[in-house]
Design an enzyme around this catalytic site. Structure first.
Site, PDB file in Angstrom:
ATOM      1  N   TYR A 132     -41.055  43.885 -46.483  1.00 17.87           N
ATOM      2  CA  TYR A 132     -41.292  43.605 -47.842  1.00 17.87           C
ATOM      3  C   TYR A 132     -42.684  44.332 -48.868  1.00 17.87           C
ATOM      4  CZ  TYR A 132     -36.586  41.442 -47.965  1.00 17.87           C
ATOM      5  OH  TYR A 132     -35.511  41.082 -47.738  1.00 17.87           O
ATOM      6  N   LYS A 179     -39.373  39.604 -32.121  1.00 16.27           N
ATOM      7  CA  LYS A 179     -38.667  40.535 -31.655  1.00 16.27           C
ATOM      8  C   LYS A 179     -39.640  41.262 -30.823  1.00 16.27           C
ATOM      9  CE  LYS A 179     -35.330  42.357 -30.379  1.00 16.27           C
ATOM     10  NZ  LYS A 179     -33.947  41.507 -30.137  1.00 16.27           N
ATOM     11  N   ASP A 212     -32.302  37.190 -32.272  1.00 19.36           N
ATOM     12  CA  ASP A 212     -31.876  37.288 -31.963  1.00 19.36           C
ATOM     13  C   ASP A 212     -30.433  35.908 -31.301  1.00 19.36           C
ATOM     14  OD1 ASP A 212     -32.922  38.090 -30.049  1.00 19.36           O
ATOM     15  OD2 ASP A 212     -31.289  39.788 -29.421  1.00 19.36           O
ATOM     16  N   ASP A 236     -35.361  35.952 -43.991  1.00 16.71           N
ATOM     17  CA  ASP A 236     -34.350  36.465 -45.232  1.00 16.71           C
ATOM     18  C   ASP A 236     -32.953  35.736 -44.120  1.00 16.71           C
ATOM     19  OD1 ASP A 236     -32.659  36.926 -47.538  1.00 16.71           O
ATOM     20  OD2 ASP A 236     -32.606  39.166 -46.863  1.00 16.71           O
ATOM     21  N   ASP A 240     -30.046  32.063 -44.348  1.00 17.76           N
ATOM     22  CA  ASP A 240     -28.745  32.713 -44.933  1.00 17.76           C
ATOM     23  C   ASP A 240     -27.629  32.136 -43.919  1.00 17.76           C
ATOM     24  OD1 ASP A 240     -29.339  34.008 -47.338  1.00 17.76           O
ATOM     25  OD2 ASP A 240     -27.691  34.932 -47.332  1.00 17.76           O
TER      26      ASP A 240
HETATM   27  C1  IPM Z   1     -33.749  35.811 -51.033  1.00 22.57           C
HETATM   28  C2  IPM Z   1     -32.719  37.435 -51.590  1.00 22.57           C
HETATM   29  C3  IPM Z   1     -34.182  38.343 -51.581  1.00 22.57           C
HETATM   30  C4  IPM Z   1     -35.153  38.873 -50.695  1.00 22.57           C
HETATM   31  C5  IPM Z   1     -33.821  39.651 -52.642  1.00 22.57           C
HETATM   32  C6  IPM Z   1     -33.013  39.183 -53.617  1.00 22.57           C
HETATM   33  C7  IPM Z   1     -34.813  40.392 -52.443  1.00 22.57           C
HETATM   34  O1  IPM Z   1     -32.230  37.757 -50.244  1.00 22.57           O
HETATM   35  O2  IPM Z   1     -34.697  35.467 -51.789  1.00 22.57           O
HETATM   36  O3  IPM Z   1     -33.951  35.780 -50.220  1.00 22.57           O
HETATM   37  O4  IPM Z   1     -34.292  39.424 -49.376  1.00 22.57           O
HETATM   38  O5  IPM Z   1     -36.113  38.381 -50.379  1.00 22.57           O
HETATM   39 MG    MG Z   2     -32.026  36.656 -49.026  1.00 21.10          MG
END
Ligand code: IPM
Ligand code: MG
Length: 342
Positions: A132, A179, A212, A236, A240
């Site tokens: 990032y 990884k 994974d 990230d 999710d």
């Molecule tokens: C998060 C989002 C962000 C990230 C995006 C919007 C850049 O997915 O905060 O998880 O990947 O950090």
């Molecule tokens: Mg995200």
């Protein structure tokens, strides 16, 4: 002195769920001052600058930052995210992105076997390095020989501090997901930091998983997990997955922290959701639970717990938006939480 919270609703449903969270938190009578900063895509499209230096100063001067979502389908320039989320996370050095996932109600689990359903874990995502940093470049763009270099960065400083934070919040165990077999250089550095952290916390059970395998086990056997630490992009993705297991992005809170300086920026895991923005369907629970993380950080642990409990109870009673099995609008779902706080 009153604590000051800088509020950046941002884009899309951020402009709906953040006012909802502020309404609920404001109702607790803690004397917090809210300073709303109107940075976002609209401004970026008009001026090319999403967040002025003056506004950034208001964010850095605040005791905490509450942020909705950054993202707008009309904006494809990566400078936009860099000027907003990237700048806040980077310049305030908010190195630990702490993303708890707790199943508020059984019916929200995607897993059929009830014994496998309970989820109460925290993803600690390294938040300032990894993939990032925008380091890299493009060679011969637009030609058949176009080559893109997107550099992964791991530093001893950055990795050791985020692993240390994961150990500091562990209740039963820490898992490091990586990884190393495919990324040997970064893997070796993470391994060194991991070995040092384990030696410093001999009493905390700890194990390593390939990223994974970790993703797979989170889905097949989520109760096994407590704290998972991972580099930025892996974290990230895992956060999710965790949000999905705990009932969806509409419920998932997060804190971006620098435990050294005490700075914090709080934002739901979800994005700006342009597909439902303006329809009244946005779930305010993620933003409200994010507010609970912020209150704990500001020194209001009892109120934070009450807010989390009120949000969980509203969801359990289906007094929530359709994504969590209710039939209420953003405003009605917010009122359902507020009512439980008296
Ligand atoms: C998060 C989002 C962000 C990230 C995006 C919007 C850049 O997915 O905060 O998880 O990947 O950090
Ligand atoms: Mg995200």
């Amino acid at each position: 002195m009153a604590r000051r919270v800088a509020v950046v609703p941002g884009d899309g449903i951020g402009r709906e769920v953040i006012p909802a969270a502020v309404r609920v938190i404001g109702g607790l009578g803690l004397g917090l001052e809210f300073d709303v900063v109107a940075a976002g895509a609209e401004r970026f499209l008009a001026t090319g600058q999403a967040l002025s230096d003056d506004e950034f100063g208001r964010l850095t001067d605040a005791d905490a930052i509450l942020l909705g979502a950054i993202g707008d389908p009309r904006v494809t320039d990566p400078a936009y995210t860099a000027q907003t989320l990237g700048r806040i996370r980077g310049e305030l050095d908010l190195y630990a992105n702490v993303r708890p996932a707790r199943l508020l109600d059984q019916r929200l689990s995607p897993l059929r076997d009830p014994g496998r359903r309970p989820v109460d874990l925290v993803v600690v995502r390294e938040n300032t390095e990894g993939l990032y940093t925008s380091l890299g470049g493009r060679l011969r763009p637009g030609t058949p020989a176009e080559t893109a270099l997107q550099q992964h960065i791991s530093t001893y400083h950055g990795v050791s501090r985020v692993i240390a934070h994961a150990f500091s919040i562990a209740r039963t165990e820490v898992v490091m997901a990586g990884k190393a077999n495919a990324m040997p250089h970064a893997g070796a550095l993470w391994q060194r930091c991991w070995d040092e952290a384990r030696a410093a916390h001999p009493g905390v059970p700890a194990r390593q998983l390939a990223i994974d395998a970790c993703a797979l086990h989170m889905i097949t056997d989520p109760p096994r997990f407590d704290v998972i630490v991972a580099e930025n992009c892996f974290g990230d993705i895992l956060s999710d997955i965790a949000a999905g297991l705990a009932g969806g992005l509409g419920l998932a809170p997060s804190a971006n922290l620098n435990p050294g300086t005490g700075r914090g920026m709080f934002e739901p895991v979800h994005g700006s959701a342009p597909d439902i923005a303006g329809t009244g369907a946005a779930n305010p629970v993620a933003a409200i639970r994010t507010g609970a993380l912020m209150l704990a950080h500001l020194g209001f642990p009892a109120e934070a717990e009450a807010l989390e409990a009120a949000a969980a109870d509203a969801v359990r009673c289906r007094e929530c938006t359709p994504d969590a099995g209710g039939s209420l609008s953003t405003g009605q779902a917010t009122a359902a939480v507020a009512r439980r706080l008296g």
